[in-house]
Design a protein around this motif. Sequence first.
Motif, PDB file in Angstrom:
ATOM      1  N   ARG A  95     -20.399   5.337  -0.344  1.00 51.86           N
ATOM      2  CA  ARG A  95     -19.147   5.449   0.425  1.00 51.86           C
ATOM      3  C   ARG A  95     -17.996   5.926  -0.460  1.00 51.86           C
ATOM      4  N   ILE A  96     -18.111   5.726  -1.798  1.00 47.61           N
ATOM      5  CA  ILE A  96     -17.086   6.223  -2.728  1.00 47.61           C
ATOM      6  C   ILE A  96     -17.786   7.130  -3.732  1.00 47.61           C
ATOM      7  N   GLY A  97     -17.195   8.285  -3.985  1.00 53.01           N
ATOM      8  CA  GLY A  97     -17.769   9.210  -4.961  1.00 53.01           C
ATOM      9  C   GLY A  97     -16.673   9.867  -5.783  1.00 53.01           C
ATOM     10  N   PRO A  98     -17.074  10.648  -6.778  1.00 52.02           N
ATOM     11  CA  PRO A  98     -16.108  11.271  -7.689  1.00 52.02           C
ATOM     12  C   PRO A  98     -15.039  12.068  -6.940  1.00 52.02           C
ATOM     13  N   GLY A  99     -13.787  11.875  -7.353  1.00 50.93           N
ATOM     14  CA  GLY A  99     -12.678  12.612  -6.751  1.00 50.93           C
ATOM     15  C   GLY A  99     -12.044  11.902  -5.574  1.00 50.93           C
ATOM     16  N   ASP A 100     -12.716  10.881  -5.042  1.00 53.15           N
ATOM     17  CA  ASP A 100     -12.145  10.171  -3.889  1.00 53.15           C
ATOM     18  C   ASP A 100     -10.901   9.386  -4.303  1.00 53.15           C
ATOM     19  N   ILE A 101      -9.936   9.350  -3.411  1.00 46.91           N
ATOM     20  CA  ILE A 101      -8.743   8.519  -3.634  1.00 46.91           C
ATOM     21  C   ILE A 101      -9.004   7.165  -2.975  1.00 46.91           C
ATOM     22  N   VAL A 102      -8.940   6.131  -3.827  1.00 46.02           N
ATOM     23  CA  VAL A 102      -9.230   4.761  -3.373  1.00 46.02           C
ATOM     24  C   VAL A 102      -7.926   3.960  -3.417  1.00 46.02           C
ATOM     25  N   LEU A 103      -7.620   3.329  -2.309  1.00 48.31           N
ATOM     26  CA  LEU A 103      -6.436   2.460  -2.226  1.00 48.31           C
ATOM     27  C   LEU A 103      -6.917   1.017  -2.130  1.00 48.31           C
ATOM     28  N   MET A 104      -6.491   0.199  -3.105  1.00 48.49           N
ATOM     29  CA  MET A 104      -6.891  -1.219  -3.117  1.00 48.49           C
ATOM     30  C   MET A 104      -5.648  -2.071  -2.952  1.00 48.49           C
ATOM     31  N   VAL A 105      -5.792  -3.177  -2.219  1.00 53.44           N
ATOM     32  CA  VAL A 105      -4.632  -4.067  -2.077  1.00 53.44           C
ATOM     33  C   VAL A 105      -5.104  -5.517  -2.019  1.00 53.44           C
ATOM     34  N   GLY A 106      -4.416  -6.367  -2.806  1.00 49.59           N
ATOM     35  CA  GLY A 106      -4.750  -7.796  -2.837  1.00 49.59           C
ATOM     36  C   GLY A 106      -3.535  -8.632  -2.457  1.00 49.59           C
ATOM     37  N   VAL A 108      -3.641   2.529  -6.636  1.00 47.63           N
ATOM     38  CA  VAL A 108      -4.237   3.781  -6.174  1.00 47.63           C
ATOM     39  C   VAL A 108      -5.011   4.378  -7.336  1.00 47.63           C
ATOM     40  N   MET A 109      -6.228   4.746  -7.055  1.00 39.59           N
ATOM     41  CA  MET A 109      -7.092   5.262  -8.116  1.00 39.59           C
ATOM     42  C   MET A 109      -7.878   6.475  -7.637  1.00 39.59           C
ATOM     43  N   SER A 116       0.840  -1.212   0.000  1.00 35.45           N
ATOM     44  CA  SER A 116       0.000   0.000   0.000  1.00 35.45           C
ATOM     45  C   SER A 116       0.869   1.253   0.000  1.00 35.45           C
ATOM     46  N   LEU A 117       1.906   1.236   0.838  1.00 39.43           N
ATOM     47  CA  LEU A 117       2.770   2.426   0.923  1.00 39.43           C
ATOM     48  C   LEU A 117       3.514   2.653  -0.385  1.00 39.43           C
ATOM     49  N   ARG A 118       3.917   1.539  -1.034  1.00 37.19           N
ATOM     50  CA  ARG A 118       4.668   1.691  -2.289  1.00 37.19           C
ATOM     51  C   ARG A 118       3.796   2.235  -3.418  1.00 37.19           C
ATOM     52  N   SER A 119       2.565   1.755  -3.535  1.00 37.44           N
ATOM     53  CA  SER A 119       1.740   2.272  -4.642  1.00 37.44           C
ATOM     54  C   SER A 119       1.309   3.713  -4.361  1.00 37.44           C
TER      55      SER A 119
END
Length: 330
Positions: free
Chosen positions: A300-311, A322-323, A232-235
Motif C-alpha cells: 500500500r506504500i511504495g517509493p515516492g509516496d507521500i505519507v501523512l502520519m498523525v498521532g 509528512v514523509m 495534519s494541515l499544518r504539517s
Amino acid sequence: MIAACGQRVALIGIGSHVPERVMSNDEIATMVETSDEWIAQRTGIRERRIAAASDSSATLGAEAARRALESAGIDAGELDLIVTATASPDYYFPATASLIGQRIGAGEVAGYDLSAACTGFIYALAQAYSQIAAGLAETVLVVGTEVFSRLLDWSDRSTCILFGDGAGAVVLRRDDDRHGLRGFELGADGSGALLLSVAAAGHAADHDEGPFVRMNGPEVYKFATRVVVDSSLRSLEAAGLGVEDVDVFVPHQANRRIIDHAARRLGLDHARVFSNVDRYGNTSAGSIPICLDEAWRQGRIGPGDIVLMVGFGGGLAWGSCVMEWTKERP
Ligand code: UT7
C-alpha cells in the motif's frame, strides 16, 4: 512547533511485532458488561493482541527492531542512537532503549525513552530527525512499543475495550539525495492532562489514582477529532504540500470513527486511508509504526509516496509528520 525539514533524512528500514494471543470483543464481554456489537460500532475494534507473561515492552520492541534492521540490511552495530517511545516501559530506569539495544546486540549505543503517550512515535521521529540534522547521529532506530494490557483496569469497560499490545520500529539515516522526512507539527495542551492519564510513583502522595489508564472518553474524542485535522494541515503546509499530494494517510489507531471523521474533513477518500484498528485496537506509541509496516508489506506504500502520519492522546499531546517514502518495496 511547526517545522519544515531542511536536511535530508531517509527511512531505510521498518518492522513490527505483535504478541500471538488474540483477545476478541466476545472474550472481553465475559469480564465486563459490554458486547462485540457495542465495541465494534463505537470504535471499529474487533480484537486486540495481549502480551504473554514473558513479553515486555522491551522484548516486543526488540523484535520489531530486529525486523527493521533486517529490512534495512544493516547491522545493529551501525546504530548511533535508539529512541524508544513508550508509556509502558519495563522500568522507570533503565530506559527501554537500553534493554532493546542490548537485546539486538547494538553494543554501546546511546539510547533513551520518550514519554508522549499515543503521540510518542511522532515525537520520537522528530527527535531522531533533529539528532541527525544536528550532526549528532547518522543512523537512528526509532521504536514505538507498548504493553498497555498491564496498565488497564480490567473492570473498567470504558477503557479496557480500547487498548492492545504491540511494537513497531523504523531506521532513519542521513542521506545525500533522498528527502524523506519533510515536515512536522507538534503540540500539547496540559490543561487537559488529566483527561487521559496513568499515575506513576512520583505523583502527589495525597491522592491515589491507582496505576491504571483513566480517561474521559467523550472529551478526548472531541480533542482528537479537532487536532487530527488541524495538525495534519499544518504539517502539510510546513512540507509545502497539500491534501491532494497525500498518497497514504496513517493516523493513530484509537477509534475508527475518529479516523473516518478526519478523512472526511480532510477530503481523503477511503483508498488513501490505512487502518488496522479492527485487529489491534489502540497500541499507543506502537500504532503508527505497526500501520506503516503493514502498509509497506502489503504494497500500500511504495517509493515516492507521500505519507501523512498523525498521532494524539495523553498530554493532551498531538503531532503529525509528512514523509516521502524512501524504502524500496519488500
Ligand atoms: O489514544 C488515546 C486517545 N483516546 C481516544 O482517542 C479515545 C477517544 N474516545 C473514544 O473513542 C470514545 O469516547 C469511547 C469509545 C471511549 C466511548 O464512546 P462514546 O460514544 O464516547 O461513549 P460514552 O463514553 O459517551 O458512553 C455512552 C454510553 C454510556 O452509557 P449511558 O450513560 O448512555 O447509559 C456508557 O456507560 O455507553 C456506555 N458504555 C458502554 N456500553 C457498553 C461505555 N463503555 C461501554 C462499553 N460497552 N464498553
